[in-house]
Design a protein around this motif. Structure first.
Motif, short mmCIF file in Angstrom:
data_model
loop_
_atom_site.label_atom_id
_atom_site.label_comp_id
_atom_site.label_asym_id
_atom_site.label_seq_id
_atom_site.Cartn_x
_atom_site.Cartn_y
_atom_site.Cartn_z
N GLU A 16 -7.91 -4.80 3.04
CA GLU A 16 -7.39 -5.27 2.11
C GLU A 16 -6.73 -4.35 1.30
N PRO A 17 -5.68 -4.13 0.67
CA PRO A 17 -4.33 -2.72 0.21
C PRO A 17 -4.98 -2.99 -1.26
N PRO A 18 -5.15 -1.56 -1.56
CA PRO A 18 -5.18 -0.63 -2.44
C PRO A 18 -4.72 -1.15 -4.14
N PRO A 19 -5.04 -1.17 -5.30
CA PRO A 19 -4.78 -1.82 -6.05
C PRO A 19 -2.87 -1.22 -6.76
N LEU A 20 -2.19 -1.72 -5.52
CA LEU A 20 -1.15 -1.41 -5.76
C LEU A 20 -0.09 -0.66 -7.18
N PHE A 21 0.42 0.03 -7.65
CA PHE A 21 1.25 0.21 -8.64
C PHE A 21 0.28 0.25 -9.88
N ILE A 53 -4.15 9.93 -0.39
CA ILE A 53 -3.61 10.20 1.29
C ILE A 53 -4.24 8.59 1.31
N VAL A 54 -3.03 7.59 1.61
CA VAL A 54 -3.77 6.39 2.36
C VAL A 54 -3.18 6.70 3.90
N LYS A 66 4.45 -3.36 5.01
CA LYS A 66 6.09 -3.59 5.07
C LYS A 66 6.06 -5.27 3.95
N GLU A 67 5.27 -5.66 3.23
CA GLU A 67 5.56 -7.68 2.23
C GLU A 67 5.91 -6.69 1.15
N LYS A 68 5.08 -5.64 0.45
CA LYS A 68 4.45 -5.71 -1.05
C LYS A 68 4.83 -3.91 -0.92
N VAL A 69 5.08 -2.95 -0.09
CA VAL A 69 4.47 -1.38 -0.23
C VAL A 69 6.24 -1.07 -0.23
N TYR A 70 6.29 -1.12 1.21
CA TYR A 70 7.88 -0.87 1.81
C TYR A 70 8.70 -1.20 2.70
N PRO A 71 9.19 -2.09 2.16
CA PRO A 71 9.94 -3.04 3.88
C PRO A 71 10.45 -2.40 4.35
N PRO A 72 10.34 -1.03 4.97
CA PRO A 72 11.04 -0.59 6.08
C PRO A 72 9.76 -0.45 7.24
N ASN A 73 8.77 -0.38 6.80
CA ASN A 73 7.38 -0.69 7.16
C ASN A 73 6.61 0.66 8.23
N GLU A 79 4.34 6.23 -3.24
CA GLU A 79 3.92 5.01 -4.88
C GLU A 79 3.61 6.26 -5.56
N HIS A 80 4.86 5.76 -6.51
CA HIS A 80 4.94 6.78 -7.94
C HIS A 80 5.84 6.35 -8.74
#
Length: 208
Positions: A16-21, A53-54, A66-73, A79-80
């Motif tokens: 699962e992703p971390p709690p993004l943004f 660190i992730v 790729k979909e929610k964090v960084y499209p270049p994957n 994330e800041h």
């Protein structure tokens, strides 16, 4: 340069992703990636423990990355402040400009000029070194030698320490993760010692 202790679990396609943004600053890395190690090292040297660190499994990447964090994957990425920034050399500058801690970019004009030249050469250095690993043993020195000699010559320019600008700087962080790998891989695979006949390079490796 990048501490290998207290590393969180590596995230995979099943994670699962971390709690993004959510206001947390995160540095997405792969433990084995030298490009990520650049930024990870700078984070550690600057004492930025608030940057989480992730680790990402590059062989089994989570779709959400790729979909929610960084499209270049790719890694590294930071994330800041509600956005994500990538590319390792750009991120070294980003850390310098947006966070506290010891300064890693030089202010002395001569060192600033040398740093710009050395950072510009990093892609050539890594490209030629990786190409050398594909050559027969007899061709390794011809391919890798000029890139290693470039570092040897650069190390003689400033006398106030063993590092590329004399004192530890962003330039050492940019080259270090690759040189430490080449120091192991070239003798093992190609019977080629990258520091042989390069005393300043050897001293730099020992100091890093």
């Amino acid at each position: 340069m990048a501490a290998l202790y207290a590393i969180p679990p590596t995230l995979t396609s099943k994670s699962e992703p971390p709690p993004l943004f959510d206001g947390t600053t995160r540095l997405y890395i792969s433990v084995a990636c030298p490009y990520a190690q650049r930024v990870w090292s700078a984070r550690n040297i600057k004492g930025l423990s608030q940057i989480q660190i992730v680790p990402i499994d590059l062989q089994d990447r989570p779709a959400w990355y790729k979909e929610k964090v960084y499209p270049p994957n790719k890694v590294p990425a930071i994330e800041h402040n509600g956005k994500v920034t990538g590319e390792s050399l750009d991120l070294l500058e980003y850390l310098e400009n947006n966070f506290e801690g010891p300064k890693l970019f030089p202010t002395d004009p001569a060192k600033k000029e040398a740093a710009a030249e050395l950072l510009k050469y990093t892609d050539t250095f890594t490209k030629n070194s990786f190409i050398a690993l594909t050559k027969p043993d007899s061709g390794v020195a011809q391919e890798a030698g000029p890139a290693l000699d470039y570092l040897e010559n650069a190390l003689g320019k400033f006398s106030d320490g063993p590092f590329l600008l004399g004192q530890l700087s962003v330039v050492d962080i940019a080259y270090g993760p690759f040189v430490e790998r080449f120091q192991v891989v070239f003798p093992a695979l190609k019977n080629y010692d990258i520091a042989a006949g390069r005393p300043k390079l050897l001293k730099w490796i020992q100091a890093s």
